[in-house]
Each structure stands twice: as structure tokens, then as C-alpha cells.
Design a protein around this motif. Sequence first.
Motif, PDB file in Angstrom:
ATOM      1  N   GLY A 156      -9.944  92.169 -56.573  1.00 33.24           N
ATOM      2  CA  GLY A 156      -8.658  92.572 -55.557  1.00 33.24           C
ATOM      3  C   GLY A 156      -9.396  92.956 -54.125  1.00 33.24           C
ATOM      4  N   GLN A 157     -10.403  92.262 -53.650  1.00 39.96           N
ATOM      5  CA  GLN A 157     -11.069  92.654 -52.501  1.00 39.96           C
ATOM      6  C   GLN A 157     -11.086  91.672 -51.296  1.00 39.96           C
ATOM      7  OE1 GLN A 157     -12.530  95.945 -51.721  1.00 39.96           O
ATOM      8  NE2 GLN A 157     -11.140  96.622 -53.324  1.00 39.96           N
ATOM      9  N   GLY A 158     -10.667  90.565 -51.500  1.00 42.51           N
ATOM     10  CA  GLY A 158     -10.876  89.570 -50.391  1.00 42.51           C
ATOM     11  C   GLY A 158     -10.419  90.269 -49.117  1.00 42.51           C
TER      12      GLY A 158
ATOM     13  N   LYS B 216      -2.580  73.411 -34.938  1.00 39.52           N
ATOM     14  CA  LYS B 216      -3.606  73.366 -35.844  1.00 39.52           C
ATOM     15  C   LYS B 216      -4.774  72.868 -35.295  1.00 39.52           C
ATOM     16  CE  LYS B 216      -4.528  70.483 -39.983  1.00 39.52           C
ATOM     17  NZ  LYS B 216      -4.043  69.340 -40.648  1.00 39.52           N
ATOM     18  N   LEU B 217      -5.699  73.726 -35.368  1.00 38.34           N
ATOM     19  CA  LEU B 217      -7.083  73.310 -34.582  1.00 38.34           C
ATOM     20  C   LEU B 217      -7.536  72.040 -35.377  1.00 38.34           C
ATOM     21  CD1 LEU B 217      -9.696  75.026 -33.236  1.00 38.34           C
ATOM     22  CD2 LEU B 217     -10.554  74.230 -35.150  1.00 38.34           C
TER      23      LEU B 217
ATOM     24  N   LEU C  67      -3.837  87.132 -42.372  1.00 35.34           N
ATOM     25  CA  LEU C  67      -4.101  88.769 -42.345  1.00 35.34           C
ATOM     26  C   LEU C  67      -5.289  89.125 -41.535  1.00 35.34           C
ATOM     27  CD1 LEU C  67      -3.854  89.290 -46.496  1.00 35.34           C
ATOM     28  CD2 LEU C  67      -2.240  89.651 -44.559  1.00 35.34           C
ATOM     29  N   THR C  68      -6.366  88.432 -41.489  1.00 31.92           N
ATOM     30  CA  THR C  68      -7.610  88.800 -40.738  1.00 31.92           C
ATOM     31  C   THR C  68      -7.046  88.654 -39.211  1.00 31.92           C
ATOM     32  OG1 THR C  68      -8.878  87.896 -42.443  1.00 31.92           O
ATOM     33  CG2 THR C  68     -10.009  88.369 -40.367  1.00 31.92           C
ATOM     34  N   GLY C  69      -6.530  87.325 -38.961  1.00 30.30           N
ATOM     35  CA  GLY C  69      -6.639  87.150 -37.471  1.00 30.30           C
ATOM     36  C   GLY C  69      -5.508  88.276 -36.734  1.00 30.30           C
TER      37      GLY C  69
ATOM     38  N   TYR D 294      -3.762  81.444 -32.392  1.00 31.91           N
ATOM     39  CA  TYR D 294      -3.220  80.204 -32.708  1.00 31.91           C
ATOM     40  C   TYR D 294      -3.010  79.981 -34.275  1.00 31.91           C
ATOM     41  CZ  TYR D 294      -4.626  79.197 -27.842  1.00 31.91           C
ATOM     42  OH  TYR D 294      -5.022  79.237 -26.649  1.00 31.91           O
ATOM     43  N   GLU D 295      -2.055  79.686 -34.758  1.00 30.45           N
ATOM     44  CA  GLU D 295      -1.511  79.232 -36.102  1.00 30.45           C
ATOM     45  C   GLU D 295      -1.017  78.150 -36.193  1.00 30.45           C
ATOM     46  OE1 GLU D 295      -1.898  81.154 -39.009  1.00 30.45           O
ATOM     47  OE2 GLU D 295      -0.750  79.294 -39.789  1.00 30.45           O
ATOM     48  N   ARG D 296      -1.558  77.515 -37.447  1.00 30.57           N
ATOM     49  CA  ARG D 296      -1.054  75.854 -37.649  1.00 30.57           C
ATOM     50  C   ARG D 296       0.194  76.094 -38.344  1.00 30.57           C
ATOM     51  NH1 ARG D 296      -4.189  74.431 -43.146  1.00 30.57           N
ATOM     52  NH2 ARG D 296      -3.543  76.336 -44.218  1.00 30.57           N
ATOM     53  N   ARG D 297       0.726  77.211 -38.971  1.00 30.88           N
ATOM     54  CA  ARG D 297       2.173  77.125 -39.523  1.00 30.88           C
ATOM     55  C   ARG D 297       3.116  77.463 -38.443  1.00 30.88           C
ATOM     56  NH1 ARG D 297       1.808  81.865 -43.426  1.00 30.88           N
ATOM     57  NH2 ARG D 297       0.622  82.626 -41.730  1.00 30.88           N
TER      58      ARG D 297
ATOM     59  N   LEU E  70      -0.335  91.186 -53.213  1.00 30.27           N
ATOM     60  CA  LEU E  70      -1.901  91.509 -53.509  1.00 30.27           C
ATOM     61  C   LEU E  70      -2.109  92.935 -53.593  1.00 30.27           C
ATOM     62  CD1 LEU E  70      -3.939  90.384 -50.177  1.00 30.27           C
ATOM     63  CD2 LEU E  70      -1.501  91.052 -50.244  1.00 30.27           C
TER      64      LEU E  70
ATOM     65  N   GLY F 174     -13.623  87.148 -42.009  1.00 26.65           N
ATOM     66  CA  GLY F 174     -12.700  87.057 -43.120  1.00 26.65           C
ATOM     67  C   GLY F 174     -13.129  85.955 -44.044  1.00 26.65           C
ATOM     68  N   ASP F 175     -12.165  85.356 -44.572  1.00 24.81           N
ATOM     69  CA  ASP F 175     -12.378  84.265 -45.709  1.00 24.81           C
ATOM     70  C   ASP F 175     -13.063  83.175 -45.075  1.00 24.81           C
ATOM     71  OD1 ASP F 175     -11.129  85.820 -47.845  1.00 24.81           O
ATOM     72  OD2 ASP F 175      -9.693  84.145 -48.148  1.00 24.81           O
TER      73      ASP F 175
ATOM     74  N   ASP G 293      -9.383  81.383 -39.814  1.00 26.76           N
ATOM     75  CA  ASP G 293      -8.563  80.459 -40.476  1.00 26.76           C
ATOM     76  C   ASP G 293      -8.825  80.073 -42.121  1.00 26.76           C
ATOM     77  OD1 ASP G 293     -10.842  79.302 -39.680  1.00 26.76           O
ATOM     78  OD2 ASP G 293      -9.987  77.443 -39.035  1.00 26.76           O
TER      79      ASP G 293
HETATM   80  P1  FAD Z   1      -5.897  83.487 -44.874  1.00 28.92           P
HETATM   81  O1  FAD Z   1      -5.095  84.609 -45.472  1.00 28.92           O
HETATM   82  O2  FAD Z   1      -6.303  82.249 -45.687  1.00 28.92           O
HETATM   83  O3  FAD Z   1      -5.326  83.186 -43.368  1.00 28.92           O
HETATM   84  C1  FAD Z   1      -5.728  81.979 -42.802  1.00 28.92           C
HETATM   85  C2  FAD Z   1      -4.741  81.703 -41.808  1.00 28.92           C
HETATM   86  O4  FAD Z   1      -5.427  80.608 -40.761  1.00 28.92           O
HETATM   87  C3  FAD Z   1      -3.453  81.193 -42.258  1.00 28.92           C
HETATM   88  O5  FAD Z   1      -2.349  81.753 -41.608  1.00 28.92           O
HETATM   89  C4  FAD Z   1      -3.641  79.791 -42.012  1.00 28.92           C
HETATM   90  O6  FAD Z   1      -2.257  79.022 -41.924  1.00 28.92           O
HETATM   91  C5  FAD Z   1      -4.164  79.620 -40.909  1.00 28.92           C
HETATM   92  N1  FAD Z   1      -5.000  78.244 -40.459  1.00 28.92           N
HETATM   93  C6  FAD Z   1      -5.756  77.479 -41.423  1.00 28.92           C
HETATM   94  N2  FAD Z   1      -6.264  76.599 -40.874  1.00 28.92           N
HETATM   95  C7  FAD Z   1      -5.791  76.446 -39.479  1.00 28.92           C
HETATM   96  C8  FAD Z   1      -6.105  75.358 -38.584  1.00 28.92           C
HETATM   97  N3  FAD Z   1      -6.698  74.426 -38.697  1.00 28.92           N
HETATM   98  N4  FAD Z   1      -5.574  75.969 -37.489  1.00 28.92           N
HETATM   99  C9  FAD Z   1      -4.941  77.234 -37.115  1.00 28.92           C
HETATM  100  N5  FAD Z   1      -4.594  77.976 -38.214  1.00 28.92           N
HETATM  101  C10 FAD Z   1      -5.305  77.703 -39.325  1.00 28.92           C
HETATM  102  N6  FAD Z   1      -7.381  90.168 -51.690  1.00 28.92           N
HETATM  103  C11 FAD Z   1      -7.164  91.387 -51.859  1.00 28.92           C
HETATM  104  O7  FAD Z   1      -7.503  92.399 -50.974  1.00 28.92           O
HETATM  105  N7  FAD Z   1      -6.676  91.960 -52.887  1.00 28.92           N
HETATM  106  C12 FAD Z   1      -5.628  91.303 -53.948  1.00 28.92           C
HETATM  107  O8  FAD Z   1      -5.218  91.520 -54.767  1.00 28.92           O
HETATM  108  C13 FAD Z   1      -5.851  89.475 -53.637  1.00 28.92           C
HETATM  109  N8  FAD Z   1      -5.568  88.755 -54.364  1.00 28.92           N
HETATM  110  C14 FAD Z   1      -5.714  87.407 -54.564  1.00 28.92           C
HETATM  111  C15 FAD Z   1      -5.213  86.624 -55.277  1.00 28.92           C
HETATM  112  C16 FAD Z   1      -5.457  85.344 -55.137  1.00 28.92           C
HETATM  113  C17 FAD Z   1      -4.676  84.074 -56.291  1.00 28.92           C
HETATM  114  C18 FAD Z   1      -6.064  84.710 -54.053  1.00 28.92           C
HETATM  115  C19 FAD Z   1      -6.276  83.310 -53.930  1.00 28.92           C
HETATM  116  C20 FAD Z   1      -6.539  85.494 -53.011  1.00 28.92           C
HETATM  117  C21 FAD Z   1      -6.421  86.979 -53.329  1.00 28.92           C
HETATM  118  N9  FAD Z   1      -6.886  87.895 -52.126  1.00 28.92           N
HETATM  119  C22 FAD Z   1      -6.924  89.019 -52.347  1.00 28.92           C
HETATM  120  C23 FAD Z   1      -8.078  87.394 -51.212  1.00 28.92           C
HETATM  121  C24 FAD Z   1      -7.059  87.254 -49.958  1.00 28.92           C
HETATM  122  O9  FAD Z   1      -5.795  86.479 -50.368  1.00 28.92           O
HETATM  123  C25 FAD Z   1      -7.623  86.480 -48.830  1.00 28.92           C
HETATM  124  O10 FAD Z   1      -8.966  87.354 -48.815  1.00 28.92           O
HETATM  125  C26 FAD Z   1      -7.173  86.842 -47.334  1.00 28.92           C
HETATM  126  O11 FAD Z   1      -5.820  86.275 -47.408  1.00 28.92           O
HETATM  127  C27 FAD Z   1      -8.171  86.456 -46.159  1.00 28.92           C
HETATM  128  O12 FAD Z   1      -7.399  86.520 -45.122  1.00 28.92           O
HETATM  129  P2  FAD Z   1      -7.636  85.561 -43.934  1.00 28.92           P
HETATM  130  O13 FAD Z   1      -6.806  85.836 -42.692  1.00 28.92           O
HETATM  131  O14 FAD Z   1      -9.073  85.633 -43.676  1.00 28.92           O
HETATM  132  O15 FAD Z   1      -7.526  84.051 -44.494  1.00 28.92           O
END
Ligand code: FAD
Length: 435
Positions: A304-306, A128-129, A10-12, A29-32, A48, A293-294, A159
Motif C-alpha cells: 500500500g505504498q505506491g 495525450k502525449l 495523483l503525483t502530477g 497535461y492529462e490524456r483523460r 487506496l 512517481g510510478d 504519467d
Molecule cells: P497514475 O495514478 O497512474 O497517474 C498517471 C496519470 O497520467 C493518469 O491520470 C493518466 O491518465 C495520465 N497519463 C498517462 N499517459 C498519459 C499521456 N500519454 N499523456 C497525458 N497523460 C497521461 N498505492 C498506495 O499508496 N496505497 C494503496 O493502497 C495502493 N493500492 C493500489 C492497488 C492497486 C490494485 C494498484 C494497481 C495500485 C495501488 N497503489 C497504491 C499504487 C498507486 O495507485 C500508484 O502508485 C499511484 O497511482 C501513482 O500515481 P501516479 O500519478 O504516479 O500515476
Amino acid sequence: MTVAIVGAGLTGSLLACFLARRGLPVTLYERRPDPRTGQAERGRSINLAISERGLDALRRIGLDGEVMADALPMKGRMIHPVEGPLDFQAYSASQDRAINSISRGALNNALLDAAEKAPGVEIVFEHKLVSLDSAAGVLGFETPAGLVELRADVVLGADGAGSAVRGQLVADGSVVDDVDFLDYGYKELSIPAADGKFALDPGALHIWPRGTSMMIALPNPDRSFTCTLFWPAGSFDALTTPLQIERYFGEHYPDLLPMAPSLVDDYLNNPVGVLGTVHTHPWQAHGRTALIGDAAHAIVPFYGQGANCAFEDVVALDRCLDDTGGSWARALPLFEARRRDNTEAIAEMALANFVEMRDKVASPVFRFGKQFEHAVERLLPGRYVSRYELVSFTTTPYADVRRRVRRQHQALGAAVALGLGAVVATTRALTRRSR
Ligand code: FAD
């Protein structure tokens, strides 16, 4: 100038859209493999809740309409006690504001489509990094064709909570991290549509508060509900046979059983996810490699804020680039300086909300307190605003929300004490007079 974003979640993918608007060449770059061509992973947070902060970011790239087209607005919590009637508790004093249940996969796909269409963005899947020289900007990836090494002027780790970029920065001594794992795990179950209809009210987020544990359910566009059990870690292992599972749910979640025909299968086959809060310091190294992001600050999901917070990060980083004339070396430390307090505030509020959801919402005292708070909000519009309202329905910085709510509670406490004092004094005076 080249920018590498690691992670097309989502963030990337949102970040790629924002940076493309600045005319920057970006590679994601995405590992999946490309999720738009495959199946979603089983039992991993299917939907979410997106609220104002997330929507604000989507609006800025014109994607809010598409994302909201399939969203299901939830105007409050529907509490399911073990016995007795359901209890609806509105989220806002006006009763009509809603958070939106959306499909995580559909949101990610919409963002990937938008990033792919943006000029200068390339998305590379199955990368995958596995290594990173954060000072030189050299990234190593495991790919189906073997290990490849690539370079970028700026590297942004989007990531996720288990970030490999963060791992590399920790390993080379640029940052320190600390992950506070919660003593709880989560597992998803599903409630399918019944005769083509929602089995529960789709206008609410459903909660089964059970003291030290809970289950929630959010509606999906296909009229099913995805339930998530949040149970103490290890307790999932206590139920191992279909009979045990049915008995347990029959006793503790009796209304779920008739609605969840795949309960036993879901329970036995869906994984248990871990939950935690990530603290990282600093978020950037050498003015050219940073976390967002995360990857920088994952939180527990109980507000519900991540994702909302991560989307707000993207808007904030974009603003920092504006305010520094596009200098990454100045923008990255500024981004951290502006965001850290806010992410720490929401991390704390998310943990506190777990206790509220799993325990307090079931109590009549809590219900009365919420009704009273909504009455005060209606009485003092704009002057008293609840924490939930500020977090979910505004973009007030999280740290300001925390400060403002403390002030409001102090003022309200003082007013109630004064009021009670006046009532006691009046009662005493009246009693004396009637003697
Ligand atoms: P991610 O969504 O984890 O994306 C990371 C990406 O990086 C993935 O595509 C992954 O495959 C990729 N990646 C990982 N490692 C590598 C690597 N080595 N090389 C290349 N690519 C890689 N938030 C809300 O706002 N509302 C909600 O209702 C909510 N409900 C949630 C419920 C649950 C049970 C959980 C666990 C989380 C919830 N969240 C919610 C939080 C939300 O899911 C995260 O905050 C959000 O997904 C963060 O996005 P991100 O892109 O930072 O990380």
C-alpha cells in the motif's frame, strides 16, 4: 521558465501544487477528460490506503484535513480463513495506529481542485502525449482538435507506470527501463452496504489468504467494500459461467457469496489489471526532463505504498529545488541520487509483503511471531520498531527502514539464541543437581 507536467493523476496534480508555491508557471497535461465531470473507470482500483508518508505531503499543502474527512482508518488485518473464525491482527504494537482507506477518485479530484486554485497552474485535459524532444523541450499531444506541439523549459513525466514520457526517453536513448511483470493479475469485485450498514468491520483491511493467491477488501465511505482478487495470471480465464464462478467462490471464499450479490457480473465484466515493478535508469535527461512517481519506479501494491512513495517523491524534489537554489539542472540529478535507494527498497519490501499477505498471515507461527514482535516493541519502545510500523507510520527513508530492520532482526536473533542457551544450560544444571 515554464514547467510542463505530463499526467494529472495523483503525483502530477500534487506536484503542480508544490511547484506553484515556488511561483513557477505550470501546465498539467492529462490524456483523460476532466474526471471531476465524469464517471470512474469500472474495476480500476477504486480505493487506496494512505499512510504517514502520503499524509505528510498532503499536510504541507494543507489538504490533509479535507482528504482525511472521508477516510476510513484500518487498524489491522482481518484474516478470513476458508473455515473457522476471523482473526484480527493489529498493525501496531500500540494497537491504535491505522492506515486510511480513501477513494482514489476523491483524492485525485481534491488535488486537481487544489492545483487549479494555485496561482500559475493551468490544467489541460484530453491532451495525450505522443512525442517528445527531451533535449529541446518540445511536446507533441494528440487532442480532440488534432495534433498540437508545445514547448516547456522543464518537462516532468508523472504519467504513471506505462509512462509515455519514459517511452519517449527510452526511444531517444536517454534512459533504459526494465519492467518486471508479476505473474499475477488483479480484478475488483464489490460488497455493497447491507441495510445501510457495512457488511464487514470497516476498521480493518480484510484478507482472504489462499496460499498462492488472495483477495483483499477495503472499506469505502458509502459503506461498501471494494475487493481485489490477486490471482496467478491466466487463472481468471478458468471461470467462464455463473455456475462455475459461484461454485468456486462458494468453495474457496464461502463468506463472500452472501455479501456479494453482483459477484458474477463483476467477475465477468471487470477487467484484469497487470502488476509489475518498473526500473528506470537514469530518471532524468539533459537536466530538464525527468520522471517522477510510478513513471520512474512503479511497484507492486502489496505494501500500500505506491502513491505514498510518489507523494514522498514530490516532497523530495521540492527539497532538492530548495537545496540547489531552484536550479533544475542540479536538482533533477540530486533528486534521483537521494531517492533511488529508497524506491528500490520499497519495491523489494512490496514484493516480499505479497508472500506474507497471501500465505504467511494465515499460519499460527506467523501470528505468534507478530505477537512476540509487538511485545518486544512494547518492551523496548523506540529501540525495536517493526518494519510495518516504520514503513506505514513514519517517514523514515525506506532504505533506512530496510537497514534498521535487518539490524534489529540480527540483534533479536542473537538475543533469542542467548536466551535459549541460558535456558538449556539452566535446565541441564538443574537436571544434574536433582540426580
Ligand atoms: P497514475 O495514478 O497512474 O497517474 C498517471 C496519470 O497520467 C493518469 O491520470 C493518466 O491518465 C495520465 N497519463 C498517462 N499517459 C498519459 C499521456 N500519454 N499523456 C497525458 N497523460 C497521461 N498505492 C498506495 O499508496 N496505497 C494503496 O493502497 C495502493 N493500492 C493500489 C492497488 C492497486 C490494485 C494498484 C494497481 C495500485 C495501488 N497503489 C497504491 C499504487 C498507486 O495507485 C500508484 O502508485 C499511484 O497511482 C501513482 O500515481 P501516479 O500519478 O504516479 O500515476
